[in-house]
Write a protein that holds these residues in place. Structure first.
Motif: not given
Length: 333
Positions: A228-235, A241-254
């Motif tokens: 989970l923390r590794g994913l947070a660090a990648v985000f 880098a000026g990028g965007t994360v796209v996802g449904p109404d769930a924890g990852a996009v939050r």
């Protein structure tokens, strides 16, 4: 100066996103009671979010179907001067209120009182706590704390995932994409919240720049598995880098929004007016759906089995075309 020495915050609603929505209240409580030890009682999968948060002195966990016993034990062990709970099922709200009354301490045990359909849940929590006089009257967004070493590891993971499109530059971070990356997060944990797989593939095919994914998406480069923390660090690196994360109404996009990445969230059965991101773009499908219940989502006819009375698939998500999502991710791109 606050006389509170021990604060217990209880969030046992079960989801990663639920804890992220209450994080602003955690931080506000820590600021309002700087000499207090603040303990968070939550489910084990979400605990890593708190690992380096200076506001949190300790985290305790509760097993599913044993939440009330965990609350009883925490109250007995900690004897908190102030208890706040987002959780009322199984009599937990009443238990917290009774404990505070017996010991002459404070409790805020109903953060779901009279919820309006057009106020974000996390902001509602903060306004109730401010009205109760236990935090300052200042609404803040969620933040997940990462260490410098974690951020560096996130950048390295992003370099490794998309090395051919990465080039060196000066400054911090020391590398960046030739064009902004997009990370797609298709899974939602519940079928009723999932945008169709064919649309994720079409989106991946039409986006400019590097397209990566958490989990498989046709046409995207899948990020390696991490915690989970590794994913947070990648985000966080995506955000740098000026990028965007796209996802449904769930924890990852939050989570992406909480570490500073630009986020685009797709809302179908849940109302973006209530469950939307505090920071980011919220896209609501079929806003006029007659079956949506913004303040009682688990009572919706579609909620548990994704059985939509309007279409073979959730009509609200079908109402979000690829073109609309693409324009939100890359306006004019």
């Amino acid at each position: 100066m606050s006389s509170v020495r021990r604060v217990l915050l209880i969030d046992l609603l079960g989801g990663l996103g639920d804890l992220i929505m209450v994080l602003p209240s955690v931080h506000a409580l820590a600021d309002a009671h700087p000499d207090a030890e603040l303990t968070v009682l939550t489910q084990a999968p979400s605990v890593p979010l708190l690992a380096r948060d200076p506001a949190v002195a300790a985290a305790r966990t509760a097993e599913q179907r044993d939440e009330r016993a965990a609350v009883e034990q925490a109250l007995a062990d900690l004897a908190p001067d102030l208890t706040v709970t987002t959780t009322r099922f199984d009599g937990i709200g009443d238990l917290v209120e009774a404990d505070a009354a017996a010991r002459g301490t404070r409790a805020v045990a109903n953060l779901w009182r009279s919820p309006p359909a057009d106020e974000l849940v996390g902001e509602r929590y903060q306004r109730i706590l401010a009205a109760e006089g236990v935090i300052a009257d200042e609404v803040r967004p969620p933040r997940v704390v990462l260490g410098d070493d974690e951020r560096a590891a996130g950048r390295a993971a992003l370099v490794q995932a998309w090395g051919p499109r990465w080039r060196s530059s000066s400054g911090n971070p020391p590398a960046r994409f030739d064009s902004a990356p997009t990370v797609l997060v298709p899974d939602a944990g519940m079928a009723v919240k999932r945008w169709p797989a064919r649309r994720w593939a079409e989106l991946a095919a039409t986006l400019p720049g590097p397209v990566l994914s958490v989990g498989p998406v046709d046409g995207a480069t899948e990020l390696p598995p991490t915690d989970l923390r590794g994913l947070a660090a990648v985000f966080a690196a995506v955000g740098e880098a000026g990028g965007t994360v796209v996802g449904p109404d769930a924890g990852a996009v939050r989570l992406a929004a909480a570490v500073g990445a630009r986020a685009v969230a797709l809302f179908g059965p849940t109302a973006a007016s209530r469950y939307g991101l505090e920071e980011g773009t919220n896209l609501q499908g079929l806003p006029e759906c007659p079956h949506r219940m913004p303040t009682a989502i688990t009572e919706q006819v579609c909620w548990w089995d994704a059985g939509c009375p309007l279409a073979p698939e959730p009509a609200c998500l079908l109402d979000l075309p690829v073109e609309r999502v693409r324009e939100a991710v890359a306006p004019g791109g």
